[in-house]
Design a protein around this motif. Structure first.
Motif, PDB file in Angstrom:
ATOM      1  N   THR A 361       0.820  -1.208   0.000  1.00 33.90           N
ATOM      2  CA  THR A 361       0.000   0.000   0.000  1.00 33.90           C
ATOM      3  C   THR A 361       0.854   1.258   0.000  1.00 33.90           C
ATOM      4  O   THR A 361       0.610   2.207  -0.760  1.00 33.90           O
ATOM      5  CB  THR A 361      -0.934  -0.001   1.215  1.00 33.90           C
ATOM      6  N   LYS A 364       2.782   1.718  -3.412  1.00 31.80           N
ATOM      7  CA  LYS A 364       1.869   2.128  -4.496  1.00 31.80           C
ATOM      8  C   LYS A 364       1.485   3.599  -4.341  1.00 31.80           C
ATOM      9  O   LYS A 364       1.456   4.352  -5.326  1.00 31.80           O
ATOM     10  CB  LYS A 364       0.627   1.248  -4.498  1.00 31.80           C
ATOM     11  N   GLU A 365       1.203   4.010  -3.103  1.00 34.54           N
ATOM     12  CA  GLU A 365       0.828   5.404  -2.867  1.00 34.54           C
ATOM     13  C   GLU A 365       1.967   6.344  -3.195  1.00 34.54           C
ATOM     14  O   GLU A 365       1.775   7.387  -3.832  1.00 34.54           O
ATOM     15  CB  GLU A 365       0.417   5.569  -1.402  1.00 34.54           C
ATOM     16  N   ARG A 366       3.175   5.973  -2.788  1.00 32.39           N
ATOM     17  CA  ARG A 366       4.330   6.825  -3.078  1.00 32.39           C
ATOM     18  C   ARG A 366       4.631   6.878  -4.570  1.00 32.39           C
ATOM     19  O   ARG A 366       5.010   7.926  -5.093  1.00 32.39           O
ATOM     20  CB  ARG A 366       5.556   6.316  -2.325  1.00 32.39           C
ATOM     21  N   THR A 368       2.505   6.677  -6.910  1.00 27.85           N
ATOM     22  CA  THR A 368       1.435   7.394  -7.605  1.00 27.85           C
ATOM     23  C   THR A 368       1.635   8.899  -7.532  1.00 27.85           C
ATOM     24  O   THR A 368       1.664   9.600  -8.546  1.00 27.85           O
ATOM     25  CB  THR A 368       0.069   7.012  -7.011  1.00 27.85           C
ATOM     26  N   GLY A 371       2.833  10.130  -1.926  1.00 27.92           N
ATOM     27  CA  GLY A 371       2.329   9.833  -0.583  1.00 27.92           C
ATOM     28  C   GLY A 371       1.978  11.091   0.183  1.00 27.92           C
ATOM     29  O   GLY A 371       2.035  12.215  -0.334  1.00 27.92           O
ATOM     30  N   ASN A 372       1.640  10.897   1.437  1.00 28.80           N
ATOM     31  CA  ASN A 372       1.176  12.013   2.256  1.00 28.80           C
ATOM     32  C   ASN A 372       1.798  11.974   3.651  1.00 28.80           C
ATOM     33  O   ASN A 372       1.188  12.381   4.628  1.00 28.80           O
ATOM     34  CB  ASN A 372      -0.354  11.982   2.383  1.00 28.80           C
TER      35      ASN A 372
END
Length: 584
Positions: A361, A364-366, A368, A371-372
């Motif tokens: 997870t 994939k977020e990074r 995209t 990330g946050n």
């Protein structure tokens, strides 16, 4: 677009990466003489880094000293094995970044406060400048230019913001408010009446230029007055509730202001400390770090949120923080070689490859949009260590290993003394790490042992704490490296050297290529009594009391109780036995 925890867009992160930091630190010892000279920093037999003058002359990082001098005969070399000057320079930079005066200056506001500053390395920092951008926006006019380089093409709608359900260009907001105030004053003067300056916005159909007295952000009268601008009566009670300040700035304007703040911070560091650095401005930590290295040296780059995905997509996997050699190999075997391919895969596919839902997870977020992950203030380090990389054949006997160990302990004990002065804590574990020939660059073994610091006067002197560390580290060295190597073997058999076989010589042989000694598992030294660490008996008694130290009264009562016979108050062992017999 990266959003904050409550869903609002607007986080802006600044990454600072100092140019050839080690070389700059030495250049600052005599900047006039060394400013335009090729300068290199050595450790052992390598030039580990050099300034850009030397790089233009052909010197590269991690080059053997002899090769560097052949390429650049007038290269000035400094020994960089002692990291203390670099840590002190890092502390000066961190102090400047956390100083209230710095942020009052860059925000142009007395309300400017230091934002979260996260130290990534000796020469790298993350700073969340979101609030600083909002404060600075109050006094900046609408005609702004980006500082440095920009990644991304702005769209026509990027510089507009939704205020109270109406779309307006940010540059018109303050102007329209002033126009409305002037119109009301003129009407009051013409009609001979009085007005309290409040009322509903004018009908927008009357004029395309006058959009109503709506600001959408907190007005700071301390700043508008000196600029010669009339201070508005804010907030007007009869208007709709203003949106959160993060929504009151258009994307382009927000990043223009962020680039200006980044430039001013970099200039302040150069003016005060003489150090230059590159800057990266982006919506999160990974992306700002990546763009900071696009243009070097002493430059900065801003990336617009709308350009993040296109920027990340073609990059190789290793560019993303969190992907090392193991994950890269696993993902490559699964047909993933770029961040765009990683972002396009489902979490389920990544879980089957990586074996972890959390890792899949996060990656994939990074991949995209970066990330946050928030910028977080770092606390005291969880461990301290000193390390020495050794050439093949440099350390092959216990005596040579002990000399290296003693030098590392001496450096570590001085750092511990400084750490105690700042954080008032002491370690309870000592860790010895080593690498042997044939284990590869990343391979190493580690062993830990308790560190008994009983009865050491506080504050601890480097000699006192160094003696305790060296004693335990020597035990680990003898047990896990020297003893296995001392086992007799035939001349043609490999020698077992601390879990790694090397070519045998028929005796006690080991080939160390790295030795590291460190400490960890800290405890607060504030519980120590009488200006020293507790003795062994005091430590054991405290453990029996649940880790709590007894107060003065409790200690005196405990001492009196310990002096009493174990068989009852005033009883001896014989009296106790006699009483037992009578009871029978």
């Amino acid at each position: 677009m990266v959003k904050e925890e409550d869903g609002r867009e607007g986080r802006v992160v600044l990454h600072l990466d100092f140019d050839c930091f080690y070389a700059q630190v030495f250049i600052q010892t005599d900047p006039k003489a060394l400013a335009d000279k090729p300068v290199g920093v050595t450790q052992k037999y390598l030039v580990i880094t050099c300034n850009y003058v030397a790089r233009r002359r052909g010197v590269k990082k991690l080059t053997p000293i002899t090769e560097a001098l052949r390429v650049c005969p007038d290269l000035i070399l400094f020994n960089g094995e002692n990291l203390r000057p670099f840590r002190e320079a890092n502390a000066r930079v961190e102090t400047l970044l956390k100083a209230p005066e710095t942020w009052k200056s860059v925000t142009r506001s007395p309300r400017g406060t230091p934002p979260p500053v996260e130290k990534l390395a000796l020469d790298e920092f993350f700073i969340d400048i979101s609030d600083a951008v909002r404060l600075r926006a109050i006094t900046e006019n609408s005609l702004l230019l980006f500082e440095g380089h920009v990644v991304g093409e702005p769209s026509s709608s990027d510089d507009e913001t939704l205020l109270g359900g109406r779309k307006r260009r940010w540059g018109d907001v303050l102007i329209s408010h002033m126009r409305e105030k002037k119109r009301r004053r003129d009407e009051t003067a013409a009609g001979g009446g009085e007005s309290d300056g409040e009322g509903p916005p004018p009908d927008e159909s009357d004029s395309e230029d006058e959009e109503g007295p709506y600001l959408g952000y907190d007005m700071d009268p301390h700043l508008l007055g000196p600029l010669g601008l009339p201070v508005p009566e804010w907030p007007p009670t009869s208007y709709e509730t203003p949106p959160h300040p993060s929504n009151a700035l258009g994307t382009i304007r927000r990043h223009k202001i962020a680039s200006i703040i980044a430039k001013e911070i970099r200039d302040r560091i150069h003016t005060r400390l003489g150090l230059t650095c590159c800057g990266g401005v982006g919506p999160n930590k990974p992306v700002s770090k990546m763009v900071a290295g696009l243009h070097k040296p002493n430059m900065q780059t801003t990336i617009l949120p709308s350009a993040v995905r296109d920027f990340l997509a073609p990059l190789p996997l290793r560019k993303l923080p969190g992907i090392g050699g193991t994950y890269e190999k696993t993902l490559t075997e699964g047909g993933i070689t770029t961040l765009g391919q990683l972002a396009s895969r489902s979490v389920g596919d990544l879980v089957r490859l990586l074996g972890s839902v959390k890792v899949a997870t996060v990656l994939k977020e990074r991949a995209t949009d970066g990330g946050n992950e928030p910028v977080q203030e770092g606390g005291p380090p969880k461990s301290l260590s000193c390390e020495d990389s050794l050439r093949d054949g440099e350390v092959t006997t216990p005596e040579q290993a002990l000399r290296v160990l003693s030098a590392l302990v001496a450096e570590l004990s001085q750092r511990l003394s400084d750490d105690y002065a700042e954080h008032h804590r002491l370690p309870t574990n000592v860790v010895l790490s080593w690498r042997l020939r044939g284990m590869g660059y990343s391979g190493r073994h580690s062993r830990a042992a308790p560190l008994p610091l009983y009865g050491i006067p506080l504050p601890p002197s480097p000699a006192a704490i160094g003696s305790a560390i060296e004693q335990e580290a020597k035990k680990l060295l003898d047990q896990h490296i020297v003893a296995p190597a001392a086992k007799p073997t035939a001349a043609d058999e490999p020698v077992w050297t601390g879990q790694s076989a090397v070519e045998g010589r028929g005796g006690a042989v080991f080939h160390l290529t790295l030795l590291n000694v460190g400490v960890s598992a800290w405890r607060d030294a504030g519980s120590a009594s009488n200006g020293r660490t507790p003795t062994l008996s005091e430590f054991l008694r405290r453990q029996a009391d649940g880790g709590k130290e007894r107060g003065p009264g409790e200690r005196s009562r405990a001492a009196a109780e310990e002096k009493q016979p174990r068989f009852g108050f005033g009883q001896s062992k014989q009296d106790f036995r006699r009483e037992v017999q009578e009871c029978k």
